[in-house]
Design an enzyme around this catalytic site. Structure first.
Site, short mmCIF file in Angstrom:
data_model
loop_
_atom_site.label_atom_id
_atom_site.label_comp_id
_atom_site.label_asym_id
_atom_site.label_seq_id
_atom_site.Cartn_x
_atom_site.Cartn_y
_atom_site.Cartn_z
N LYS A 180 -10.44 -24.80 7.22
CA LYS A 180 -11.17 -23.92 6.30
C LYS A 180 -12.19 -23.14 7.12
CE LYS A 180 -9.39 -25.27 2.31
NZ LYS A 180 -8.73 -24.35 1.36
N LYS A 197 1.50 -23.15 -5.24
CA LYS A 197 0.97 -24.33 -5.91
C LYS A 197 1.41 -24.24 -7.37
CE LYS A 197 -3.20 -24.26 -3.06
NZ LYS A 197 -4.67 -24.02 -3.03
MG MG Z 1 -5.80 -21.89 0.16
#
Ligand code: MG
Length: 372
Positions: A165, A265
């Site tokens: 991240k 997702k």
């Molecule tokens: Mg992502």
């Protein structure tokens, strides 16, 4: 390939739906450009039909940071709109938005259907792989040494992809440190969760020298044209996550040149069937697809793993073992086997739910019943 319809096609009448809010402590806090959390909150959906039971997991977050949908909002949507439609035998075709809520109920109903017909979710979806590559996402840390140590430990565990991240101020130097730690042969990716703007293009271009698999969601979700402009200025492939909320948007993003990778997702796109359609769009558009994650418990993870068995998922995504997140999972633990997770072959989602762990982790539960 099975039906692409959105019908709530349970084999026997749907009798009850239980909504269970659970909270599991994370083995370490997880921080992204949009916030930090030290535990995983999920809403489990337990569907009971005349001849089977099924489980789904709502992967929306408690706060509207990743998507506009929240876990409590999803619970009300399920209670007041979606579950009553399912009791009446209706589908969700007239429901806009609320993708995570729809996905959770669809998963529970589909699990029940497949339990009753003794078919695995992966087989139903057209999965072709017995195992899928595992990957891991590492949150932002204040301490670069800690980050290097974590990345090296996950690599040693066998993870086939390490995703970092990033956010403005924690990007180029961070990636340089981890690349130096891991060497050039490890598949490395970054995810900005939409934290940059086109003005940051030169910073993002400075990531090109690290041979990343992709830079995921560098710009905000609705900045589709800006992503296609950014793509001209980077050699690193752009992956889109938050931006792609349907197969139609995936097709447009690919046509615009806004991405070369799509992170899929099921919760974000409204269910496993729409996720399958996004996968098909990527395959048709010669665009790489990978399965992302929302720190799901073993229930949501089972859906993700079944999807990842589809032929278009050619790159390792964010599917991790249970131990990466939890001391004890809601299901039997997902384990790494030579850097892979095994695709369940049992009926439905193919994992069993542990009532003892649910009892320990439940914050609230309510049962909705069909009128008889
Ligand atoms: Mg992502």
């Amino acid at each position: 390939m099975s039906s692409h319809g959105a019908r709530a096609d349970v084999p026997g009448p749907l009798r009850a739906v239980e909504l269970i809010r659970v909270r599991l402590p994370l083995v370490r806090p997880f921080r992204t450009a949009r916030g930090a959390t030290s535990h995983k909150d999920a809403l489990l959906v337990h569907a009971v039909t005349a001849d089977a039971e099924g489980w789904g997991e709502c992967a929306a977050e408690p706060t509207p940071g990743y998507s506009g949908e929240t876990l409590d909002g999803a619970r009300l949507m399920l209670r007041d709109h979606l579950v009553p439609r399912a009791f009446a035998g209706h589908d969700f075709a007239d429901v806009r938005g609320n993708a995570f809520a729809r996905a959770a109920l669809e998963a529970a109903l589909l699990d029940a259907q497949l339990q009753a017909t003794d078919q695995s979710l992966a087989a139903y979806l057209g999965g072709t792989r017995p195992t899928v590559e595992a990957g891991v996402a590492i949150g932002i840390t204040d301490d670069e040494k800690e980050l290097r140590t974590l990345a090296a430990a996950y690599h040693a565990e066998g993870y086939r992809r390490i995703k970092l991240k990033i956010e403005p101020g924690a990007d180029v130097a961070t990636v340089a440190a981890v690349r130096a730690e891991l060497g050039d042969d490890v598949t490395l990716a970054v995810d900005a969760n939409g934290a940059y703007t086109l003005e940051d293009a030169s910073t993002l271009a400075a990531l090109d020298r690290f041979a990343l698999q992709c830079v995921e969601q560098p710009l905000p979700p609705d900045a589709m044209r800006a992503h296609s402009e950014l793509a001209h200025r980077l050699t690193t492939p752009i992956a889109l996550d938050e931006s792609v909320t349907s197969a139609t948007i995936a097709r447009d993003a690919i046509a615009l040149g806004a991405c070369r990778v799509v992170n899929i997702k099921p919760g974000r796109v409204g269910g496993v069937r729409e996720a399958q359609r996004v996968h098909d769009v990527c395959l048709d558009g010669a665009t790489a697809a990978l399965i992302g994650g929302m720190l799901e418990t073993g229930i949501g993870r089972a859906v993700n793993v079944a999807l990842a068995a589809l032929p278009g998922f050619t790159e390792a995504g964010d599917l991790s073992a249970s131990s990466r997140y939890f001391v004890e999972d809601i299901t039997e633990p997902w384990v790494l086997i030579d850097g892979h997770l095994r695709v369940p072959t049992g009926p439905g989602i193919g994992v069993s739910v542990r009532p003892d762990v649910i009892a320990r982790s439940a914050l609230a539960r309510e049962t909705l019943r069909a009128e008889s």
